[in-house]
Design a protein around this motif. Structure first.
Motif, PDB file in Angstrom:
ATOM      1  N   GLU A  93      -4.495  -2.797   6.255  1.00 18.64           N
ATOM      2  CA  GLU A  93      -3.287  -1.978   6.169  1.00 18.64           C
ATOM      3  C   GLU A  93      -2.101  -2.800   5.673  1.00 18.64           C
ATOM      4  N   ASN A  94      -1.979  -4.035   6.166  1.00 17.34           N
ATOM      5  CA  ASN A  94      -0.894  -4.914   5.707  1.00 17.34           C
ATOM      6  C   ASN A  94      -1.029  -5.220   4.222  1.00 17.34           C
ATOM      7  N   LEU A  95      -2.239  -5.425   3.776  1.00 11.27           N
ATOM      8  CA  LEU A  95      -2.472  -5.684   2.361  1.00 11.27           C
ATOM      9  C   LEU A  95      -2.089  -4.471   1.527  1.00 11.27           C
ATOM     10  N   ALA A  96      -2.407  -3.283   2.009  1.00 11.66           N
ATOM     11  CA  ALA A  96      -2.030  -2.059   1.306  1.00 11.66           C
ATOM     12  C   ALA A  96      -0.510  -1.972   1.177  1.00 11.66           C
ATOM     13  N   LYS A  97       0.203  -2.341   2.222  1.00 13.44           N
ATOM     14  CA  LYS A  97       1.668  -2.337   2.179  1.00 13.44           C
ATOM     15  C   LYS A  97       2.191  -3.358   1.171  1.00 13.44           C
ATOM     16  N   ARG A  98       1.565  -4.542   1.149  1.00 10.07           N
ATOM     17  CA  ARG A  98       1.997  -5.567   0.186  1.00 10.07           C
ATOM     18  C   ARG A  98       1.740  -5.117  -1.245  1.00 10.07           C
ATOM     19  N   LEU A  99       0.614  -4.447  -1.476  1.00 12.07           N
ATOM     20  CA  LEU A  99       0.330  -3.938  -2.818  1.00 12.07           C
ATOM     21  C   LEU A  99       1.349  -2.877  -3.222  1.00 12.07           C
ATOM     22  N   LEU A 100       1.784  -2.075  -2.275  1.00 12.55           N
ATOM     23  CA  LEU A 100       2.807  -1.080  -2.564  1.00 12.55           C
ATOM     24  C   LEU A 100       4.128  -1.758  -2.947  1.00 12.55           C
ATOM     25  N   LEU A 101       4.507  -2.791  -2.214  1.00 12.66           N
ATOM     26  CA  LEU A 101       5.718  -3.552  -2.551  1.00 12.66           C
ATOM     27  C   LEU A 101       5.578  -4.230  -3.915  1.00 12.66           C
ATOM     28  N   LEU A 102       4.386  -4.739  -4.195  1.00 11.41           N
ATOM     29  CA  LEU A 102       4.132  -5.370  -5.493  1.00 11.41           C
ATOM     30  C   LEU A 102       4.279  -4.347  -6.615  1.00 11.41           C
TER      31      LEU A 102
END
Length: 117
Positions: A93-102
């Motif tokens: 889930e954290n990775l998904a959030k980071r990809l969204l920010l990216l």
């Protein structure tokens, strides 16, 4: 690589970020495929003869997602020791959030490149 190719490639990477983060969970296979695309982009971008100001703007994008990727054996050990599924799920889930920010950073960079081109 021309400015138009750069913008198209950045749009593609942005779309990939959004696609991988859309279900709010990113697994390791998705991450590895994305990293391969980023590596290909970096290779082509490095060889390009774009304006220095454009290169500077694109270089502000931090594609590094490795701090979130753990060794498979380490993840397995945590899973065995308890509560592994929830920790692994939380990392995805954290990775998904980071990809969204990216994807947002890429979008801002695309706008800046378009104004400079």
């Amino acid at each position: 690589m021309t400015e138009e190719t750069l913008i198209n490639y950045l749009e593609f990477l942005r779309t990939e970020c959004l696609r991988h983060s859309s279900d709010k969970i990113v697994d390791e296979n998705q991450l590895q495929l994305f990293k391969l695309e980023v590596d290909k982009f970096k290779f082509l971008f490095k060889k390009s003869e774009l304006k220095p100001i454009i290169k500077q703007k694109v270089n502000t994008i931090d594609f590094d997602l490795t701090p979130l990727v753990r060794n498979k054996w380490f993840s397995f050990l945590i899973f065995i020791l308890g509560n592994g599924w929830s920790r692994n799920h939380q990392n995805e889930e954290n990775l998904a959030k980071r990809l969204l920010l990216l994807s947002e950073k890429i979008e801002h960079t695309i706008i800046e490149v378009k104004t400079l081109a």
